[in-house]
Motif scaffolding. Structure first.
Motif, PDB file in Angstrom:
ATOM      1  N   GLU A  40       3.840   5.739  -5.497  1.00 16.95           N
ATOM      2  CA  GLU A  40       3.836   5.730  -6.969  1.00 16.95           C
ATOM      3  C   GLU A  40       2.711   6.575  -7.564  1.00 16.95           C
ATOM      4  O   GLU A  40       2.858   7.152  -8.622  1.00 16.95           O
ATOM      5  N   ARG A  41       1.565   6.620  -6.849  1.00 21.88           N
ATOM      6  CA  ARG A  41       0.434   7.349  -7.442  1.00 21.88           C
ATOM      7  C   ARG A  41       0.208   8.691  -6.759  1.00 21.88           C
ATOM      8  O   ARG A  41      -0.832   9.336  -6.955  1.00 21.88           O
ATOM      9  N   ILE A  42       1.180   9.156  -5.993  1.00 21.89           N
ATOM     10  CA  ILE A  42       0.955  10.333  -5.140  1.00 21.89           C
ATOM     11  C   ILE A  42       0.638  11.584  -5.958  1.00 21.89           C
ATOM     12  O   ILE A  42      -0.111  12.448  -5.523  1.00 21.89           O
TER      13      ILE A  42
ATOM     14  N   TRP B 144       2.222  15.587   1.873  1.00 18.30           N
ATOM     15  CA  TRP B 144       3.542  16.163   2.163  1.00 18.30           C
ATOM     16  C   TRP B 144       4.631  15.481   1.351  1.00 18.30           C
ATOM     17  O   TRP B 144       5.668  16.081   1.074  1.00 18.30           O
ATOM     18  N   GLN B 145       4.445  14.217   0.995  1.00 15.90           N
ATOM     19  CA  GLN B 145       5.491  13.505   0.249  1.00 15.90           C
ATOM     20  C   GLN B 145       5.374  13.721  -1.257  1.00 15.90           C
ATOM     21  O   GLN B 145       6.163  13.170  -2.032  1.00 15.90           O
ATOM     22  N   SER B 146       4.391  14.516  -1.691  1.00 17.61           N
ATOM     23  CA  SER B 146       4.259  14.775  -3.125  1.00 17.61           C
ATOM     24  C   SER B 146       5.436  15.627  -3.607  1.00 17.61           C
ATOM     25  O   SER B 146       5.857  16.560  -2.923  1.00 17.61           O
TER      26      SER B 146
ATOM     27  N   TRP C 244       0.844  -1.206   0.000  1.00 16.69           N
ATOM     28  CA  TRP C 244       0.000   0.000   0.000  1.00 16.69           C
ATOM     29  C   TRP C 244       0.878   1.255   0.000  1.00 16.69           C
ATOM     30  O   TRP C 244       0.648   2.183  -0.772  1.00 16.69           O
ATOM     31  N   ILE C 245       1.896   1.250   0.844  1.00 21.45           N
ATOM     32  CA  ILE C 245       2.766   2.430   0.930  1.00 21.45           C
ATOM     33  C   ILE C 245       3.512   2.638  -0.392  1.00 21.45           C
ATOM     34  O   ILE C 245       3.596   3.757  -0.912  1.00 21.45           O
TER      35      ILE C 245
ATOM     36  N   LEU D 187      -2.875  19.621  -1.757  1.00 19.87           N
ATOM     37  CA  LEU D 187      -3.518  20.134  -0.544  1.00 19.87           C
ATOM     38  C   LEU D 187      -4.870  19.450  -0.418  1.00 19.87           C
ATOM     39  O   LEU D 187      -5.680  19.499  -1.350  1.00 19.87           O
ATOM     40  N   SER D 188      -5.119  18.821   0.722  1.00 24.21           N
ATOM     41  CA  SER D 188      -6.396  18.119   0.906  1.00 24.21           C
ATOM     42  C   SER D 188      -7.566  19.072   0.666  1.00 24.21           C
ATOM     43  O   SER D 188      -7.561  20.207   1.112  1.00 24.21           O
TER      44      SER D 188
END
Ligand code: PLP
Length: 485
Positions: free
Chosen positions: A32-34, A81-83, A26-27, A40-41
């Motif tokens: 991969e699809r981030i 944040w990891q985008s 999942w992680i 921003l949510s």
């Protein structure tokens, strides 16, 4: 589907293996699809709670149901944040080895309050923090093999509070733990310093009246002349200056306070100097950026956040003191039930005496794994790349006559603005952030609304920064047209 409990209710070793693999998948998929998610949510207040059941489950559920809700309920309420398109605030970058280190820390599950409660937890921490001193070219007197030493704190905020508590002890020679806080104590930092310094002053019981915010120059760095004046005025008034906090890379604009001049003043007056290099410190991995640390040898304590820009997921702050005795005097406590031979022998560090809480996690594991995975060379490669991308962005801004660079760009943070005024910059930022394509943040400098673009995410590449600049210019064009009609 309620799960049929076996006798123990526990997750069996086989189930753990199965779901553990699924979680790692999942992680990996998430990373991969981030870029397919809005950075921003888009969640509105209450949205996440509205999708959760009002009551907790009476019967255990199948783990597959929980994982499904991760996608359904949690991800829409996540700001990514990891985008690689996350260019706001400061990075909080993670990496494969760090995430695995975090998982192992949970898996081993030790509580490292004392050396004796898990020797590896303490000794790996001392060792890796000593490595970092060589990696960043920091002064040797911060090493654990001298009178100083390093410790991992949860955050720069905690490091600053610990520095203040140690400085408080040293300034008065009085045991504040016994007698309470001396109301004459004073702390100095710049107008541009992080809010955590004010918070520390409040928590330590000095009160906000004890905080002096020293004026800054045209580059937003502390004016040492003003610092000296403030100290002398306080001395004359019977106050006791105890701590100066200098910043290497302010949160607002990445200003670097002049450490040599500040350090000299601190030495003259016997004041504790703490250096907060939360994000910028990482840059010192590269020798060509070590000018930011010029004068650091005059500091009594220093901290930076591997959890910002060194690929080590939150939380991990590296905090160093030149003389650990004052810190330990301020924070040590030894109830009968924690007495043990190793502690009595004095041959070991008990890190619970170097921090506010008693308990502590095995955070050194992830740091160790990051350093071993990347090596010094790999870390330098990425830091150089981030700085080069930010510098490139700043050049594009300078070459566009609708925009200006609003503060010096020593490293990976660019402060800039559209020349059309505050309203246009605010609209520009709101539109860009609502678009979901990227995420920027802002600050205010000299009264003006300023946009901030910070390059530091693990996967941010040249094309992300190029596209960000393209989008900024496109949206600016639209906003300009609207304003003209
Ligand atoms: C981010 C930042 C902090 C706060 O860091 P935490 O680890 O979240 O407490 C403090 N000082 C500076 C200069 C920062 O950039």
């Amino acid at each position: 589907m309620p799960k049929k409990p076996d006798q123990s209710y526990h997750m069996s070793a086989d189930e753990f293996r199965r779901w553990g693999h699924a979680v790692i998948d999942w992680i990996a998929d998430y990373h991969e699809r981030i870029e397919s998610f809005p950075v921003l949510s888009q969640a509105q207040p209450g949205d996440v709670r509205a999708s959760l059941p009002a009551q907790p489950p009476a019967h255990g559920e199948d783990f597959s149901a929980v994982l499904a809700d991760l996608d359904r309920v949690i991800l829409p309420g996540v700001t990514h944040w990891q985008s690689p398109n996350f260019l706001a605030y400061f990075p909080s970058n993670a990496s494969g080895p760090a995430i695995l280190g975090e998982l192992l820390s949970a898996g081993i599950g030790v509580q490292g309050m004392l050396w004796a409660t898990s020797p590896a937890c303490t000794e790996l921490e001392s060792h890796v923090l000593d490595w970092l001193i060589d990696m960043l070219g920091l002064p040797g007197h911060f090493k654990s093999t001298t009178d100083g030493g390093g410790v991992i704190q949860d955050s720069a905020s905690s490091a600053t509070l610990c520095a203040l508590l140690a400085a408080r002890e040293r300034a008065t020679g009085l045991d504040a733990n016994e007698h309470g806080c001396d109301r004459r104590l004073v702390v100095y930092t710049s107008l541009q310093a992080h809010s955590s310094i004010e918070k520390a002053v409040k928590i330590a019981g000095l009160g906000k009246q004890a905080l002096r915010l020293v004026d800054t120059d045209e580059h937003h760095a502390m004016k040492p002349g003003r610092l000296a004046e403030a100290i002398e005025a306080d001395r004359a008034a019977g106050k006791v200056p105890c701590l100066v906090v200098a910043t290497v890379g302010t949160t607002s604009s990445h200003a670097v306070d002049p450490l040599p001049a500040i350090g000299k003043i601190c030495r003259e007056h016997g004041i504790w100097l703490h250096i907060d290099a939360a994000m910028a410190g990482t840059a010192a991995l590269c020798p060509e950026f070590r000018t930011i640390h010029h004068g650091v040898e005059l500091a009594d304590s220093y901290c930076f956040n591997p959890h910002k820009w060194m690929f080590t997921n939150f939380d991990c702050n590296a905090f160093y003191v030149a003389e650990r005795a004052a810190l330990i005097r301020a924070l040590s406590i030894l109830p009968e039930y924690l007495r043990n031979q190793a502690t009595e022998s004095g041959a070991v560090f008990d890190y619970r005496d170097w921090q506010i809480p008693l308990g502590r996690r095995f955070r050194a594991l992830k740091l160790w794994m990051v350093i071993r995975h990347y090596g010094i060379e790999g870390l330098q490669h990425h830091v150089r790349r981030h700085v080069a991308l930010a510098q490139q962005f700043a050049d594009w801004v300078r070459d566009d006559d609708r925009f200006e660079v609003a503060a010096p760009v020593p490293l990976n943070l660019v402060c800039f603005r559209h020349l059309g005024g505050d309203a246009i910059n605010q609209t520009l930022m709101d539109r860009l952030n609502q678009s979901g394509h990227l995420y920027l943040s802002h600050t205010r400098l000299d009264g003006k609304f300023i946009l901030r673009l910070c390059v530091g995410q693990t996967k941010t590449e040249a094309h992300h920064v190029e596209r960000a600049w393209q989008r900024i210019r496109d949206v600016a064009g639209t906003v300009e047209k609207e304003q003209n009609t």
